[in-house]
Write a protein that holds these residues in place. Structure first.
Motif, PDB file in Angstrom:
ATOM      1  N   ASP A   3       0.848  -1.200   0.000  1.00  0.00           N
ATOM      2  CA  ASP A   3       0.000   0.000   0.000  1.00  0.00           C
ATOM      3  C   ASP A   3       0.879   1.243   0.000  1.00  0.00           C
ATOM      4  O   ASP A   3       1.909   1.291   0.684  1.00  0.00           O
ATOM      5  CB  ASP A   3      -0.891   0.033   1.245  1.00  0.00           C
ATOM      6  N   GLU A   4       0.464   2.245  -0.740  1.00  0.00           N
ATOM      7  CA  GLU A   4       1.243   3.473  -0.837  1.00  0.00           C
ATOM      8  C   GLU A   4       0.716   4.542   0.128  1.00  0.00           C
ATOM      9  O   GLU A   4      -0.498   4.657   0.347  1.00  0.00           O
ATOM     10  CB  GLU A   4       1.220   4.011  -2.263  1.00  0.00           C
ATOM     11  N   VAL A   5       1.636   5.304   0.683  1.00  0.00           N
ATOM     12  CA  VAL A   5       1.307   6.449   1.534  1.00  0.00           C
ATOM     13  C   VAL A   5       2.149   7.620   1.058  1.00  0.00           C
ATOM     14  O   VAL A   5       3.368   7.510   0.928  1.00  0.00           O
ATOM     15  CB  VAL A   5       1.611   6.156   3.019  1.00  0.00           C
ATOM     16  N   ILE A   6       1.490   8.725   0.761  1.00  0.00           N
ATOM     17  CA  ILE A   6       2.197   9.922   0.303  1.00  0.00           C
ATOM     18  C   ILE A   6       2.794  10.656   1.500  1.00  0.00           C
ATOM     19  O   ILE A   6       2.172  10.766   2.555  1.00  0.00           O
ATOM     20  CB  ILE A   6       1.251  10.828  -0.499  1.00  0.00           C
ATOM     21  N   CYS A   7       3.999  11.182   1.310  1.00  0.00           N
ATOM     22  CA  CYS A   7       4.710  11.857   2.397  1.00  0.00           C
ATOM     23  C   CYS A   7       5.523  13.018   1.837  1.00  0.00           C
ATOM     24  O   CYS A   7       6.052  12.932   0.723  1.00  0.00           O
ATOM     25  CB  CYS A   7       5.633  10.862   3.101  1.00  0.00           C
ATOM     26  N   PHE A  12       6.968  10.155  -2.354  1.00  0.00           N
ATOM     27  CA  PHE A  12       7.416  11.451  -1.864  1.00  0.00           C
ATOM     28  C   PHE A  12       7.001  12.585  -2.793  1.00  0.00           C
ATOM     29  O   PHE A  12       6.991  12.429  -4.021  1.00  0.00           O
ATOM     30  CB  PHE A  12       8.928  11.451  -1.663  1.00  0.00           C
ATOM     31  N   ILE A  13       6.660  13.714  -2.187  1.00  0.00           N
ATOM     32  CA  ILE A  13       6.216  14.915  -2.905  1.00  0.00           C
ATOM     33  C   ILE A  13       7.140  16.070  -2.556  1.00  0.00           C
ATOM     34  O   ILE A  13       7.472  16.286  -1.384  1.00  0.00           O
ATOM     35  CB  ILE A  13       4.763  15.291  -2.537  1.00  0.00           C
ATOM     36  N   ALA A  21      -3.088   7.101   2.567  1.00  0.00           N
ATOM     37  CA  ALA A  21      -3.056   8.300   3.410  1.00  0.00           C
ATOM     38  C   ALA A  21      -2.067   9.298   2.828  1.00  0.00           C
ATOM     39  O   ALA A  21      -1.232   8.947   1.978  1.00  0.00           O
ATOM     40  CB  ALA A  21      -2.666   7.946   4.846  1.00  0.00           C
ATOM     41  N   VAL A  22      -2.180  10.538   3.294  1.00  0.00           N
ATOM     42  CA  VAL A  22      -1.219  11.597   2.987  1.00  0.00           C
ATOM     43  C   VAL A  22      -0.646  12.091   4.304  1.00  0.00           C
ATOM     44  O   VAL A  22      -1.398  12.423   5.235  1.00  0.00           O
ATOM     45  CB  VAL A  22      -1.870  12.769   2.236  1.00  0.00           C
ATOM     46  N   ILE A  23       0.692  12.111   4.402  1.00  0.00           N
ATOM     47  CA  ILE A  23       1.369  12.667   5.582  1.00  0.00           C
ATOM     48  C   ILE A  23       1.984  13.999   5.172  1.00  0.00           C
ATOM     49  O   ILE A  23       2.907  14.047   4.357  1.00  0.00           O
ATOM     50  CB  ILE A  23       2.464  11.718   6.104  1.00  0.00           C
ATOM     51  N   ALA A  24       1.438  15.090   5.703  1.00  0.00           N
ATOM     52  CA  ALA A  24       1.925  16.438   5.403  1.00  0.00           C
ATOM     53  C   ALA A  24       2.700  16.949   6.612  1.00  0.00           C
ATOM     54  O   ALA A  24       2.176  16.982   7.728  1.00  0.00           O
ATOM     55  CB  ALA A  24       0.763  17.376   5.091  1.00  0.00           C
TER      56      ALA A  24
END
Length: 398
Positions: free
Chosen positions: A90-94, A115-116, A146-149
């Motif tokens: 599963d992918e999680v954006i960070c 990563f962003i 999820a997105v972790i900002a």
């Protein structure tokens, strides 16, 4: 011109040999009193009245319904991701411009970070790049979980557009506010924009419990489950029974007592760190090739760390040369976070690229920013950088 803020700072004579640390703890209030209370009451376990008071006080300060005190900010994020029930792959954006602890728990749960890059206005996750990434994920039929900002160096990310675009795909947003307690976003405390947020109370943070963290949310289920898992997931039974794998993540009542006293001084600490920034700005911003981290118009940073950006061609010295010059004077400084997409441990992870985070890593340097810094200490840091700038100018002229 010297600001009124830093005129207010207490000065004291310091030996040139004194080490100036980047961000040391600062005990200034009722720490000893509250610690003595906890010890006298014999509540020295990961339970007790100070723990509950600390959770309630942080929840009130942030403006959320509940909070769960745990052993670290990393533990808070790990619990949150565990409760999302990530599956392998599963992918999680960070955000990429952050400490590795913002992404490591993704790997703990078998997930894959994506990563962003940052935006230049806040140095935090770029909402436009996030929108581009989510649109492509939707086309592939595989959305992240999820997105972790991250609120880097004490400044809030632009959470409103981040939450809006993530919500349009029904993706929860976790705000990594580890460095940002006391900062604001659109007039409100950081940590209340997404589904969950967490703070760190490590020894170098704006308040400390020696080591510790806090998970915050309006979701009662999330906090209830986080409390359960953080205490080894012990079922409600007179004997020790466990139906799930839990963790030994609960914060000690003794450390919570320390946190309570520190929290009472938070506004003082924020004011001191902002005065540090103003002092540095008054002395260093006129030097060729030096600029300071901007403050985004949508928030107010706690200025946990003052960060300068160095154009080596104009200053005549690289950030590493400045760091070494400071170290020669027994002054600690540190490069800006190395972006996570550049870290060997995350080689191969997808990265929605721009040029901001990599340039900040090449050009950024974090200066000593402790809330107990005297004007003499600040002056000593500035004099070292000014002296290096003068030497570099003479060298380039000759």
């Amino acid at each position: 011109m010297v600001s009124d803020d830093h005129r207010m700072m207490t000065t004291r004579a310091e030996s040139p040999l004194d080490r100036i640390y980047l961000s040391p703890p600062h005990m200034v209030g009722r720490e000893q009193e509250y610690l003595a209370e906890a010890i006298a009451s014999n509540w020295v376990a990961p339970a007790g009245p100070h723990l509950k008071r600390f959770e309630a006080a942080v929840a009130k300060r942030v403006g959320v319904a509940r909070a769960c005190a745990v052993a670290s900010g990393t533990a808070a994020l790990h619990l949150t991701l565990r409760l999302l029930q990530l599956q392998p792959g599963d992918e999680v954006i960070c955000s990429t411009l952050t400490f590795c602890a913002s992404a490591n728990p993704i790997a703990y749960e078998g997930g894959t970070p994506v990563f962003i890059d940052s935006e230049s206005i806040s140095w935090n996750l770029d909402p436009n790049l996030l929108a581009d990434e989510l649109a492509e994920c939707a086309k592939r039929g595989r959305l992240p979980r999820a997105v972790i900002a991250v609120d880097v160096f004490g400044q809030s990310a632009d959470m409103q557009p981040i939450v809006e675009v993530a919500s349009s795909y029904d993706i929860p947003v976790i705000e990594d506010a580890a460095e940002a307690l006391g900062a604001t976003y659109r007039g409100e405390s950081v940590g209340r924009s997404g589904w969950a947020s967490f703070f760190s109370f490590n020894g170098n943070k704006i308040i400390t419990t020696s080591g510790g963290g806090m998970l915050c949310s309006d979701d009662e289920w999330l906090i209830d489950q986080a409390e359960f898992l953080s205490a080894q997931a012990r079922d409600a039974a007179p004997h020790y029974q466990h139906s799930q794998i839990g963790f030994n993540y609960r914060l000690s009542n003794v450390l919570a007592a320390l946190g309570l006293a520190q929290l009472e001084s938070l506004d003082q600490f924020v004011a001191a760190r902002r005065r540090n920034f103003n002092f540095y700005a008054s002395r260093l911003s006129s030097l060729p090739g030096i600029s300071l981290m901007p403050e985004a118009p949508f928030g107010r940073s706690n200025r946990w760390l003052t960060v300068i950006r160095i154009d080596a061609d104009r200053l005549g010295a690289t950030p590493e040369e400045v760091r070494l010059a400071l170290e020669t004077e027994n002054i600690e400084s540190r490069p800006v976070w190395k972006p996570l997409h550049m870290q060997p441990v995350f080689a191969g992870c997808r990265y929605r690229s721009g040029t901001v985070s990599e340039s900040l890593f090449r050009e950024g340097l974090c200066l000593p920013s402790g809330s107990a810094m005297s004007e003499d200490a600040l002056d000593r840091v500035c004099r070292c950088i000014e002296s290096l700038a003068r030497r570099s100018a003479r060298k380039m002229a000759g």
